[in-house]
Design a protein around this motif. Structure first.
Motif: not given
Length: 354
Positions: A94-97, A99-100, A105-106, A235-237
């Motif tokens: 969920q941290a990645v999702v 961020w995206l 992003f689609g 680093a961005s996440i």
């Protein structure tokens, strides 16, 4: 409907049900680290130094070096560029999702993609088979309404023990920005060279950024989750409020992981030996579907559960992911099993299926 049992001890190669020992061929502790005495000793060392939990943000003004040290070792284990840990696999996904999503992003989802990488609770997944979905994927990417695409999927199908090829990555369009988000919760520690997971098996493309997430609570035996990707992405996440608000993995476990590289490799070798032994006993029987050298053996014959239980062999069998789904019946081999356990299971199966 499968009856549910309750016990007051951690399952190992056996469990105690009503005062009787049953062989245990279930669970997801593929490498048996949760019951490994040497690993437990390392965990006690870690707790002596770090206590039971670190209740602070990873972005706070006081840092524990063990996190960065363990992440370097996790990245090396997975043969990835870099790693970032969180307190669960669900949070890692969920941290990645999160961020995206913030970058518009689609999303395109693979069949049976794990909820950890869903964009929302009612995410709709394709009903196609994996092979049919991958054949359509280049067109789906090329015709997507946005030029920035996330392809989110599992590294394999652990429910039905079906392996996935990633050769289709070569067929993706070269003129779009693509992020490949792969949940490897049931692969890390079990598949790939020395259990390194799916990362090294996915083709590299200049326009495809790879992010792999995983629960560490399965083969790795750690209460936490991990994200593998390039250092800039991680680093961005890490700079997001979502990550900053997450509790970290208990540091004592990361200490134990850092000291246990030899234990993991030895457990992986034992697991492969046990899998090969069971594969040899099953032979070419059509009773099971499974990925070669993978510890999960799926069967459509749900009645096998009760037959095995009557012979004091406990296997995985319950409705998943929701109570209304059909039971999923699987035999799971782990590194703790002894040769005689595998032989006893094989003897029973030969006697009832042939």
């Amino acid at each position: 409907m499968t009856e549910h049992y309750s016990i007051d001890h951690l399952p190992g190669r056996t469990i105690d049900l009503d005062g009787q020992d049953y062989l245990f061929f279930s669970g997801t502790s593929y490498l048996g680290m949760a019951q490994n005495p040497a690993f437990r000793a390392l965990l006690i060392e870690g707790m002596a130094q770090y206590g039971t939990v670190f209740g602070s943000s990873r972005n706070g003004n006081l840092q524990l070096r063990i996190y960065e040290e363990a992440e370097v070792k996790l990245a090396a284990f997975a043969r990835a560029e870099a790693a970032l840990t969180l307190s669960s696999g669900m949070l890692a996904g969920q941290a990645v999702v999160n961020w995206l999503k913030g970058q518009d992003f689609g999303f395109l989802y693979g069949p049976n993609a794990h909820p950890a990488i869903w964009q929302e609770p009612n995410t709709r997944l394709p009903t196609l088979s994996f092979d049919d979905w991958t054949k359509r994927l280049p067109e789906l990417v090329a015709t997507a309404p946005t030029r920035h695409i996330v392809i989110a999927l599992n590294s394999l199908d652990a429910l039905f023990s079906v392996g996935y090829s990633f050769e289709w990555v070569h067929q993706l369009p070269v003129d779009q920005e693509i992020t490949l988000l792969v949940d490897d919760s049931h692969g890390l520690g079990v598949i790939g060279p020395e259990g390194s997971g799916i990362g090294s098996k996915i083709p590299k493309r200049d326009n495809v950024r790879l992010i792999v997430t995983a629960s560490l609570a399965k083969a790795m035996g750690l209460p936490g989750g991990v994200i593998f990707s390039d250092p800039q992405t991680l680093a961005s996440i890490r700079r997001t409020a979502f990550f900053g608000a997450c509790s970290p993995t208990p540091p004592a476990y990361l200490y134990a992981f850092g000291q246990a590289q030899g234990l993991y490799h030895a457990a992986f070798d034992r697991l492969l030996e046990n899998i090969r032994r069971f594969e040899n006993r099953v032979g070419d029987s059509d009773l099971f579907q499974h990925i070669p050298a993978y510890p999960v053996f799926y069967t459509a014959q749900d009645q096998l559960y009760s037959s095995l239980l009557a012979n004091r062999i406990f296997v995985y069998s319950f409705a998943y992911p929701s109570p209304t789904d059909k039971p999923n019946t699987r035999i799971v081999i782990n590194a703790m099993h002894q040769p005689e356990d595998i032989e006893q299971l094989g003897d029973y199966l030969y006697g009832t299926t042939r």
